[in-house]
Design an enzyme around this catalytic site. Structure first.
Site, short mmCIF file in Angstrom:
data_model
loop_
_atom_site.label_atom_id
_atom_site.label_comp_id
_atom_site.label_asym_id
_atom_site.label_seq_id
_atom_site.Cartn_x
_atom_site.Cartn_y
_atom_site.Cartn_z
N HIS A 158 23.06 7.46 20.01
CA HIS A 158 22.60 6.24 20.17
C HIS A 158 22.51 5.54 18.41
CE1 HIS A 158 20.74 6.29 24.38
NE2 HIS A 158 22.19 6.48 24.30
N SER A 185 27.22 5.77 25.97
CA SER A 185 25.96 5.14 25.16
C SER A 185 26.31 4.73 23.75
CB SER A 185 24.96 5.89 25.42
OG SER A 185 24.62 6.27 26.83
#
Length: 266
Positions: free
Chosen positions: A171, A121
């Protein structure tokens, strides 16, 4: 860029997808519980990183425990990878994807406690940042097909963020890293600005990385550490397992308990 072209999977992306699938299958069927297996196969795990396994900052990107997490990440890579590879070339694409995984891991290292982190991610958020920057900078976002592709990308990544156990710090760090690297590689006019922004970001992270790190007592999972090191010993990595046990004893201040436990249980 057309939506049809964006669905083509490049060789580089296909290799990464294959690695992720193989690692996930190993985790699910290797006989260990999924968390021990994830650590054994390269997950982000702060005590092991503090003990010298810095390669986990990158390898964690190829480790997934949940098939759903894997599927969502691979779908996102299929949407983002081909365009970014065509735009930046293979070296640039690798720099943004892998650099963003590392950037996300480093940001987690300095801002979060002892967490077990897996998944691509951070790298995908880096690609998304670079993708968005390129499309807005070139005004390509005005094209309806491009806007639809962007919407798919953002929906997939929002779904990733809403999944249980997902690290928002990875992230964020990946997004910033991807934006900086894409700006450096893709825009000569603003290269100096991106270089200064990247320098400031990574100097700050580097400063906090050099400060003493402590694993709180309620965030210590010594039983897990011992299980992983025992399996390493069983796989013929005895020297490495013993060396890591010594280092972990120093990280925790456990006065040789981990090392003696591993040596006694043969």
């Amino acid at each position: 860029m057309s939506a049809r072209r964006n669905r083509n999977v490049s060789t580089v992306s296909a290799v990464f997808m294959g690695i992720c699938v193989v690692v996930t299958l190993l985790i699910r069927f290797c006989g260990l519980n999924e968390y021990d297996a994830a650590i054994l196969l390269g997950a982000y795990y702060k005590p092991f990183i503090m003990a010298g396994e810095w390669w986990r900052l990158l390898s964690c990107g190829f480790v997934h425990v949940s098939f759903l997490h894997l599927l969502v990440n691979l779908l996102s890579l299929m949407n983002l990878g081909p365009y970014m590879e065509k735009r930046l070339g293979v070296p640039g694409y690798l720099a943004v994807l892998l650099g963003s995984v590392i950037g996300g891991s480093l940001f987690t290292y300095v801002s979060a406690g002892n967490v077990l982190m897996v998944g691509l991610s951070g790298g995908l958020y880096g690609l998304m940042a670079g993708y968005s920057y390129i499309l807005f900078q070139s005004n390509a976002w005005r094209n309806q097909a491009v806007r639809q592709a962007m919407l798919r990308v953002y929906v997939v990544n929002i779904l990733i963020s809403l999944m249980p156990g997902i690290s928002m710090t990875a992230h964020f760090g990946g997004f910033i890293t991807g934006m900086v690297l894409t700006g450096l590689l893709d825009n000569k006019d603003y290269r100096k600005h991106f270089a200064l922004a990247g320098l400031a970001f990574f100097v700050a992270i580097g400063y906090f990385c050099t400060r003493p790190q402590i694993i709180k007592k309620d965030e210590r999972y010594i039983g897990t550490d011992i299980n992983v090191l025992k399996r390493e010993r069983e796989l013929g990595l005895q020297s490495h397992a013993y060396a890591m046990a010594e280092k972990l004893d120093r990280v925790y201040g456990t006065d040789g308990i981990i090392l003696s436990t591993i040596k006694e249980d043969k």
